[in-house]
Design an enzyme around this catalytic site. Structure first.
Site, mmCIF file in Angstrom:
data_model
loop_
_atom_site.group_PDB
_atom_site.id
_atom_site.type_symbol
_atom_site.label_atom_id
_atom_site.label_comp_id
_atom_site.label_asym_id
_atom_site.label_seq_id
_atom_site.Cartn_x
_atom_site.Cartn_y
_atom_site.Cartn_z
ATOM 1 N N SER A 258 0.825 -1.204 0.000
ATOM 2 C CA SER A 258 0.000 0.000 0.000
ATOM 3 C C SER A 258 0.871 1.272 0.000
ATOM 4 O O SER A 258 1.592 1.513 -0.964
ATOM 5 C CB SER A 258 -0.940 -0.048 1.201
ATOM 6 O OG SER A 258 -1.911 0.947 1.095
ATOM 7 N N HIS B 25 -7.509 -5.496 -0.034
ATOM 8 C CA HIS B 25 -6.314 -4.649 0.073
ATOM 9 C C HIS B 25 -5.403 -5.077 1.233
ATOM 10 O O HIS B 25 -4.185 -5.178 1.078
ATOM 11 C CB HIS B 25 -6.770 -3.200 0.272
ATOM 12 C CG HIS B 25 -5.676 -2.192 0.188
ATOM 13 N ND1 HIS B 25 -5.175 -1.740 -1.007
ATOM 14 C CD2 HIS B 25 -4.972 -1.554 1.147
ATOM 15 C CE1 HIS B 25 -4.213 -0.849 -0.773
ATOM 16 N NE2 HIS B 25 -4.076 -0.724 0.526
#
Ligand SMILES: *[C@@H]1O[C@H](CO)[C@@H](O)[C@H](O)[C@H]1NC(C)=O
Ligand SMILES: *[C@@H]1O[C@H](CO)[C@@H](O)[C@H](O)[C@H]1NC(C)=O
Ligand SMILES: *[C@@H]1O[C@H](CO)[C@@H](O)[C@H](O)[C@H]1NC(C)=O
Ligand SMILES: *[C@@H]1O[C@H](CO)[C@@H](O)[C@H](O)[C@H]1NC(C)=O
Length: 459
Positions: free
Chosen positions: A173, A379
């Site tokens: 990320s 995610h």
């Protein structure tokens, strides 16, 4: 208003984080090396002071569980965490599934970075992040400074310390964003990477998937200016948590939900999160598990989502011209990234769209993409899902080993003393039963994504 909302918000998130029942010790964020040792590995703590004075903490797992010496020089893996978490995200799944442990066991010398301003790197040579005068200066940074200064200097430190010329970079990320910033703003760093694996690395956000957040991002400047006006520069500070656990701060959530329709959103949020974890208890140890970040990091993502552009911080036309020499901020020119990069992504990512990943790979000369072979992979799953090892980590290990001298790595696993170790380690970890610390960290990841959401919605 802000602080009241935040207080409410913290009581929401604190009530969702902890499952009941624990049979193992709980390690706080300050005890990452202790936690790593508990899992049966050697752990080291290192500190790096950046040129602009931030004191960063790094953790090292120099070798795997069944290797007994650090005498041989091993290839280095450097791992950078995501937004509002810390180096503990890479060990949260325990010794069998935690990415950092998997790399160490595969023969790598593993280093875990911590970005400035997170709970572990919340120190500075002259500025006090808790001082009302200093804090706005301390927290005046976004992911650009994390990439260009923190990651750059941690990498230099690791290479110098280990005597290696190159390393493998893993970024989840924001850890991916930091790499994209560094390798495009300081292209000479491309030479320092044997390979790079970005796990849902966020860069282009033209197709940012969440339409509600996209709309809210339109108000980024207003939100950020209002927050600064109120002296809010930090998200999830250890202090703000302390305030909510203080007995005198009586903000229990059910009362608020009963009395105040204004905060309906938060009450809904609580219901949702209760569904995720119905075995929650409150626990003040949570305060020391937060990662923390500067609000400007989130605001910078907000600007990029709003402007559909991956570019430097926008100060407004006049200051942009002073600082950058143009009224709009320059883009991060990722076509300058020559390192060998693999972008791992998932089609069900709520913060990164497949089209943006493909567009980035198209603009970067030596980049390939790899889609995770489970469509409902999320995610956070790169560091939180039990099948991340099978779906992602094993592939990365194999690909990194191909670039290294595999034989010497394998011969090291043959130590005779290790027979005892392995019988002993058998009862230590059932991969399907994470220990308490793991559950806390995993719960935190849920919290983090909710809190990014809430940050936009609250103001
Ligand atoms: C490199 O490491 C040596 C010792 O290992 C240390 O003396 C030196 O200051 C380091 N250099 C940098 C630039 O960190
Ligand atoms: C939060 O509270 C704990 C216990 O009261 C204390 O030890 C810790 O230093 C506090 N943290 C901060 C940042 O003030
Ligand atoms: C980005 O870098 C490439 C390669 O040097 C160059 O051709 C291009 O003009 C740059 N783009 C921008 C917008 O600066
Ligand atoms: C990328 O990989 C190719 C072959 O896999 C290699 O020839 C090239 O030197 C690598 N580039 C960098 C910058 O490491």
């Amino acid at each position: 208003m802000w602080s009241r909302f935040l207080l409410v918000f913290y009581s929401v998130v604190c009530s969702l984080c902890l499952p009941a029942g624990r049979d193992r010790p709980i390690f706080t964020i300050y005890e990452i090396p202790e936690w790593i040792r508990y899992e049966g590995y050697v752990a080291e703590r290192h500190h790096v002071t950046t040129h602009d004075g931030y004191i960063l903490e790094m953790h090292r797992i120099p070798y795997g569980q069944h290797q007994t010496t650090s005498a041989t020089r091993r290839p280095v893996v450097f791992m950078m965490h995501g937004l509002m978490v810390a180096s503990n995200s890479y060990i949260a799944l325990g010794s069998q599934r935690g990415v950092a442990y998997n790399f160490a066991d595969a023969g790598f010398d593993v280093w875990l970075g911590n970005a400035r301003g997170n709970t572990l790197s919340r120190r500075h040579v002259t500025l006090d992040p808790d001082d009302s005068e200093d804090k706005s200066q301390f927290f005046d940074f976004s992911f650009e400074e994390i990439g260009m200064y923190d990651v750059a200097q941690m990498i230099d430190y690791v290479l110098n310390y280990t005597g290696n010329e190159k390393l493998h970079y893993i970024g989840h990320s924001q850890g991916g964003t930091a790499f994209l910033v560094l390798a495009s703003m300081k292209p000479e760093y491309n030479e320092k990477f044997t390979s790079v694996h970005l796990l849902a690395g966020v860069g282009y956000q033209e197709y940012f998937p969440n339409s509600a957040l996209r709309t809210l991002a339109t108000f980024t400047n207003v939100i950020y200016a209002a927050a600064l006006g109120l002296g809010i520069v930090e998200v999830d500070s250890p202090l703000s948590f302390n305030r909510t656990t203080d007995d005198s701060a009586d903000y229990s959530l059910p009362d608020i939900c009963d009395d105040n329709a204004e905060q309906e959103f938060l009450c809904d949020l609580e219901t949702i999160t209760k569904l995720i974890r119905d075995d929650v208890i409150e626990e003040d140890i949570m305060g020391s598990m937060f990662g923390g970040a500067a609000l400007k990091q989130i605001a910078h993502y907000g600007q990029n989502i709003r402007d559909k552009s991956f570019r430097r911080w926008n100060y407004g036309a006049i200051r942009n011209r002073e600082i950058y020499g143009s009224t709009s901020p320059p883009i991060y020119n990722i076509s300058l990234i020559t390192a060998n990069v693999t972008m791992h992504y998932t089609v069900n990512d709520n913060l990164l769209d497949e089209r943006d990943v493909l567009a980035m790979a198209n603009d970067m000369p030596n980049t390939v993409v790899r889609r995770v072979a489970r469509d409902d992979f999320l995610h956070a799953d790169f560091v939180a899902a039990f099948d991340a090892k099978d779906l992602v980590t094993d592939y990365i290990i194999e690909s990194m080993l191909q670039l290294q001298d595999i034989e010497y790595i394998e011969s090291e696993e043959d130590d005779s003393e290790n027979i005892d170790d392995s019988t002993e380690s058998e009862d230590i970890t059932d991969p399907n039963k994470p220990d308490s610390s793991s559950i806390i960290v995993l719960s935190l990841m849920i919290k983090i994504y909710l809190s990014i959401y809430a940050l936009w919605v609250i103001v």
